[in-house]
Write an enzyme that holds these catalytic residues in place. Structure first.
Site, PDB file in Angstrom:
ATOM      1  N   ASP A 120     -18.229 -10.992  27.514  1.00  0.00           N
ATOM      2  CA  ASP A 120     -19.641 -10.327  27.366  1.00  0.00           C
ATOM      3  C   ASP A 120     -20.573 -10.939  27.949  1.00  0.00           C
ATOM      4  O   ASP A 120     -22.038 -10.152  27.880  1.00  0.00           O
ATOM      5  CB  ASP A 120     -19.544  -9.741  26.137  1.00  0.00           C
ATOM      6  CG  ASP A 120     -18.557  -8.952  26.260  1.00  0.00           C
ATOM      7  OD1 ASP A 120     -18.197  -8.085  27.216  1.00  0.00           O
ATOM      8  OD2 ASP A 120     -17.868  -8.648  24.674  1.00  0.00           O
ATOM      9  N   ASP A 179     -14.437  -2.529  30.851  1.00  0.00           N
ATOM     10  CA  ASP A 179     -16.063  -2.680  30.627  1.00  0.00           C
ATOM     11  C   ASP A 179     -16.530  -4.302  31.394  1.00  0.00           C
ATOM     12  O   ASP A 179     -17.606  -4.350  31.698  1.00  0.00           O
ATOM     13  CB  ASP A 179     -16.105  -3.758  29.583  1.00  0.00           C
ATOM     14  CG  ASP A 179     -15.436  -2.496  28.204  1.00  0.00           C
ATOM     15  OD1 ASP A 179     -13.659  -1.667  29.321  1.00  0.00           O
ATOM     16  OD2 ASP A 179     -16.000  -1.925  27.340  1.00  0.00           O
TER      17      ASP A 179
END
Ligand code: GLY
Length: 408
Positions: A120, A179
């Site tokens: 992330d 994502d």
């Protein structure tokens, strides 16, 4: 007690009486007026949030639940969004106080640059340090992004052609989630900044492997694809946050739309534009897309229409569609923009936009983090705020160029 009851009754009566006035005002509002009203609210809310966090060293906002601000440290995947909101609001206002808070909150994310346990880092570092670098040119911010990118690339596997999202477990050898498309923007930036094509080549390979393995023939996507590390092929296509393995989790679809739009902007590879347009077609014409254009948390959730909406998915989509409308030269461009404007009008209505001082300084209500885990259901989320502000800024720029007039 009786006094308090009377006061509440009065407040309720005033708000009910004013409701039609407010609604009528919003119906006749131009897009410029809507943007100004919403951005002003974003500024006042974010200052409330920043002042609360000032006395809470190292912490950053996640959500507001049970009447309380819920926070995380630098290592939570959402750590970079509030700094990114502040940077964008600084860009909008030029206000020194917002810049000061943007700097303070950005600094809190810095230790993330050394993390190799997460994919992330694009969210965490590019939304915070990336925005800060764009607006200030501060070379230290560039160093942080550069170090964070090296950490991210420890998760790249050239044989599989993808960056690993999560650790392996009993179910998944090498899980990659949709994502992850969002982390590629930082790689593209690194190539531009350092003229080193290694980064963008990795981004392209990840994007192509993801088209091949995450997408279904109707251009919806799986949430998680796990790869067999020996033969390099997917061994599982499943969900983590969606309703079911074969369902279309709303935020995942939005990440994909945003990711391929961004990849076309960065590479001008026509394959990504086509992919983004196909995803947009799937979403905009989905039979269970509500009239007000804010998706349910999963397009296949069994209780539709009696289930929760996800404002974060709408905000991410709106921002992506505005960009897509500028990149796509086909007749569809007007449709992308009109839809995004509709989404922003809904998100800027009292149903979604926080009243001043409400929900601890978050901007949007009604997002869903992880429905099936009963986690962050129907709450504000810091990334919904980030992409909402980004979408408003993108629309404002279009209007200033004399475009974006399709949905007045
Ligand atoms: N990236 C995690 C989520 O969208 O919930």
């Amino acid at each position: 007690m009786e006094m308090k009851f009377r006061k509440n009754l009065m407040l309720w009566l005033v708000s009910v009486l004013l409701l039609p006035v407010n609604m009528a005002a919003q119906e006749t509002e131009t897009l410029e007026q809507m943007i100004e009203r919403s951005m002003d609210r974003a500024v006042s809310q974010s200052l409330i949030m920043a002042k609360t966090l000032e006395g809470m060293p190292d912490l950053l906002p996640r959500t507001y639940e049970n009447g309380k601000l819920q926070t995380i440290h630098y290592n939570g995947w959402v750590s970079g969004f509030f700094p990114g909101v502040l940077w964008q609001l600084y860009e909008y206002t030029g206000d020194k106080e917002l810049r000061h808070y943007a700097e303070v909150m950005t600094e809190r994310v810095e230790p993330a640059k050394k993390m190799t346990s997460t994919h992330d880092l694009g969210f965490m570092l590019y939304c915070s340090f990336g925005q800060g670098y764009r607006l200030t040119g501060n070379k230290h911010y560039l160093d942080v992004i550069s170090e964070g990118t090296q950490s991210l690339l420890t998760r790249w596997n050239p044989k599989l052609g993808v960056i690993q999202s999560w650790g392996s477990n009993d179910r998944w050898q090498y899980p990659v989630i949709i994502d992850n498309m969002m982390n590629l923007e930082m790689l593209c930036f690194m190539t531009q900044e350092f003229s080193d094509r290694r980064y963008i080549r990795i981004a392209e390979k990840h994007a192509q492997t993801t088209i091949k393995n995450h997408y279904r023939p109707d251009y919806s996507c799986y949430h998680v694809v796990s790869y067999d590390t020996i033969n390099g092929q997917p061994h599982a296509k499943q969900t983590a946050q969606g309703w079911a393995d074969e369902s279309s989790w709303a935020r995942g679809q939005a990440w994909g739309l945003y990711g391929y739009t961004m990849m076309y902007r960065e590479t001008l590879n026509r394959q990504y534009l086509d992919q983004a347009c196909h995803i947009a077609d799937f979403l905009l014409h989905h039979p269970r897309m509500p009239k007000d254009k804010v998706p349910y948390w999963d397009y296949d959730a069994p209780d539709i229409p009696n289930t929760k909406r996800d404002a974060s998915a709408a905000a991410i989509m709106a921002s992506a569609l505005i960009e897509l409308s500028q990149l796509d030269s086909s007749d569809k461009a007007a449709e992308w923009l009109a839809f995004a404007e509709g989404q922003l009008r809904t998100l800027s209505s009292p149903e979604y936009l926080a009243e001043k001082g409400e929900i601890g300084g978050f901007i949007l209500k009604h997002s869903v983090g992880h429905f099936k885990a009963h986690s962050e259901v129907d709450v504000p989320l810091t990334y919904a705020d980030y992409y909402y502000v980004e979408a408003l800024m993108r629309l404002k720029q279009l209007l200033q160029k004399g475009e974006g007039e399709v949905n007045r």
